[in-house]
Design a protein around this motif. Structure first.
Motif, short mmCIF file in Angstrom:
data_model
loop_
_atom_site.label_atom_id
_atom_site.label_comp_id
_atom_site.label_asym_id
_atom_site.label_seq_id
_atom_site.Cartn_x
_atom_site.Cartn_y
_atom_site.Cartn_z
N MET A 13 68.13 49.89 52.79
CA MET A 13 67.86 50.08 54.23
C MET A 13 67.53 48.74 54.84
SD MET A 13 65.61 53.31 55.33
CE MET A 13 64.41 53.25 54.03
N SER A 14 67.99 48.53 56.04
CA SER A 14 67.65 47.27 56.69
C SER A 14 66.19 47.31 57.09
CB SER A 14 68.53 47.09 57.91
OG SER A 14 68.19 48.08 58.86
N GLU B 291 63.77 50.55 57.99
CA GLU B 291 62.53 50.80 57.26
C GLU B 291 61.35 50.91 58.20
OE1 GLU B 291 63.07 48.42 53.15
OE2 GLU B 291 61.13 48.31 54.11
N PRO C 84 67.83 62.69 47.96
CA PRO C 84 68.60 61.68 48.70
C PRO C 84 69.10 60.53 47.83
CG PRO C 84 66.29 61.62 49.32
CD PRO C 84 66.46 62.82 48.48
N SER C 85 68.44 60.27 46.72
CA SER C 85 68.94 59.17 45.89
C SER C 85 69.54 59.66 44.60
CB SER C 85 67.80 58.21 45.56
OG SER C 85 66.95 58.80 44.61
#
Lengths: 275, 312
Positions: A1-2, A6, A68-69
């Motif tokens: 995530m950028s 975040e 999600p991961s």
């Protein structure tokens, strides 16, 4: 995530307090869950208990796919879903609860280093044992991993997962190791943890931190899980301060809780935990 | 005395004895513990690609990974960790795991995956040291392996594209460098005044980032903002590797830099000369009135003083 994404998520997280109906999802306890996933899930549960945050444990066969991961466990809090211990710790910190605030910079660096040690050695050794040791794979992992699904889906899914894990092992250089070498690595890791713990109650003296939760999750699972042989748990039992540490955390944070408690389940079905 | 031990590893450049982090770790440990190693840099040898480097050969035993090589050296009584307490030994293991997990992927990426770096620096350097025709294949293979490793260990969901993975690994690496800097503080080595295994590993990973001149250098720039880590690398290089900080002159870019340096020095000298002449010229119109006064005061100095003034 950028960084922007975040910051946005942290902002959202900080907006609401911890709700009563927070839920933790993992695979089915009796039939499906494997050693490494159980360890990770227990670590998160221990961490949340240490922060005094209520959580319900919900077992679902497709927990891995909901995450999600792709890794279990994951927590569902409010309208956010966060998986794995690292992001969960940051999420909980954004909500205002933290166990490691009292540490100075050098201690925080040490804590992160030890967490990496556990992930690097213990978790990888557990994965190796589950997926690269042929006997364990045939007798335990394949039957358990695909148990909620009908044939032939159960075989296909477990072969797919095995192939994935073996690829990863090859990339990091563990594919060439024998079981003895892996057990030696586990021993080295436990030796280091034991030295670091010494005679203190927790790793950073008086207060437990996320490191304690992580170590508890892995060591407790190794000690109470029955595999083909007892070699792995024997390696941990060699260090009395580590077993005392596990017992202490279990008594303090898990006794007297009625919700899906790992200890009661572990003790009563010790023989059948992984069978 | 132990049998002579020979270490085969990749050679060095830009002031380093080796470019490969693992080879550098083993060489540093050997220097710290006083082990007599003969270092054999791989140049035009077919043995280079077999398995991994560095490889230690002693009598008949062949050992290939850095951790195993260090264990072997310790068994031969070359132990740099002799004075460490048990807790410090445990800390060593933990920090090495941190380096492997957080810093190594970014190092691999800078060397092997970043397109500009790979094409302009890494590939030509390695290709020049491997024999033909292997040089056409091996750098590409090492690059693919590095990318594979990064993607398999760091590239799962929720990171879906290579740019997101890259951003994550560089962030992790910068955090790792900050943590190392905090841990080192102001002391000379990580555990007091004598270097140990952890110093060898940290040096092995940091020195290539610090010294090698790449076109894309975000990690190097971050490292240069942590002066205690830079001082740590320089200290080890000067004390244990007997190389000057500026290092030997490598091929390629650095000769151009050296020429540029010489040119700037010449220009500086010339401008200094011009300034001096300017000063003289500026001062000279004022001299005649003074000369008149001095002539008046000092009767005998009339002839000598103008001569001394005008001669440079």
């Amino acid at each position: 995530m950028s960084l922007v994404a975040e910051a946005f998520v942290t902002q959202l997280a900080a907006a609401e307090p911890w709700p009563e109906n927070a839920a933790l999802y993992q695979q089915l306890k009796e039939e499906q869950i494997l050693l490494s996933d159980n360890a990770s899930s227990l670590a998160v549960q221990a961490f949340l208990q240490m922060c005094n945050l209520p959580i319900r444990v919900i077992c679902r066969a497709n927990a891995e796919y909901m995450s999600p991961s792709g890794k279990v466990p994951f927590i569902h809090v409010g309208n956010q879903v966060v998986s794995e211990l690292g992001p969960i710790v940051q999420f909980v910190k954004a909500k205002g609860h933290s166990l490691s605030d009292g540490l100075d910079e050098v201690q925080k660096a040490e804590m992160k280093a030890y967490m990496e040690l556990v992930n690097n050695m213990l978790l990888t050794a557990e994965l190796y044992l589950q997926w690269c040791d042929d006997v364990t794979v045939e007798e335990i992992t394949h039957p358990r991993y695909g148990s909620p699904y009908p044939w032939p889906l159960n075989r296909i899914l477990s072969y797919q997962k095995q192939w994935e894990v073996r690829r990863k092992m090859k990339a990091i250089g563990w594919a060439g190791k024998t079981l003895e070498q892996v057990l030696e690595d586990v021993d080295q890791c436990c030796h280091a943890l034991s030295q670091r713990l010494g005679t203190q109650p927790y790793f950073f003296n008086k207060q437990p931190t996320e490191l304690d939760a992580l170590v508890f999750g892995h060591l407790f699972t190794i000690l109470t899980t029955q595999l083909i042989t007892d070699e792995l748990s024997e390696k941990v039992k060699n260090y009395s301060n580590l077993t005392a540490f596990c017992r202490r955390i279990e008594q303090q944070y898990f006794e007297g809780h009625d919700k899906d408690c790992s200890t009661i389940a572990a003790r009563s079905s010790k023989k059948s935990l992984l069978r | 005395m132990a049998a002579p031990m020979e270490l085969s590893c990749w050679g060095g450049d830009w002031g380093l004895p080796s470019l490969h982090p693992e080879s550098l770790t083993v060489m540093a440990y050997a220097k710290f513990s006083g082990a007599p190693l003969t270092v054999n840099t791989i140049n035009n040898s077919w043995r280079a690609p077999k398995g991994d480097l560095p490889v230690l050969v002693s009598e008949d035993t062949v050992i290939s990974q850095p951790a195993k090589i260090l264990n072997f050296l310790r068994k031969q009584k070359y132990n740099a960790d002799y004075d460490l307490s048990a807790k410090q030994g445990a800390d060593t293991l933990a920090y090495i795991a941190l380096l492997e997990e957080k810093l190594h992927p970014a190092l691999l990426h800078t060397f092997w995956v970043e397109a500009e770096n790979y094409c302009s620096v890494t590939k030509p350097w390695f290709a020049s040291r491997i024999a033909f025709p292997l040089r056409l294949y091996l750098p590409g293979k090492m690059s693919r392996e590095a990318l594979n490793r990064i993607l398999l260990t760091k590239g799962g969901p929720p990171l879906y594209s290579l740019t997101e993975v890259e951003a994550q690994i560089y962030r992790d690496a910068k955090e790792c460098l900050n943590l190392l800097s905090k841990r080192l503080g102001t002391s000379q080595f990580f555990f007091g005044d004598t270097p140990t295994t952890l110093d060898a590993f940290v040096f092995g990973f940091l020195a290539p980032i610090y010294k090698v001149c790449f076109p894309r250098v975000q990690l190097q720039e971050h490292l240069k903002q942590l002066p205690n880590l830079c001082r740590f690398c320089d200290d080890i290089l000067t004390c244990y590797f007997r190389l000057t900080v500026s290092g030997q002159s490598p091929a390629g870019q650095d000769t151009a830099d050296a020429n540029l340096q010489k040119l700037t020095q010449l220009v500086n000298k010339e401008s200094n000369l011009i300034e001096k002449m300017d000063d003289n010229l500026r001062r000279s119109p004022q001299h005649p009135p003074r000369k008149l006064t001095t002539l008046k005061l000092a009767a005998g100095g009339e002839e000598s003083s103008p001569l001394s003034r005008l001669s440079p």
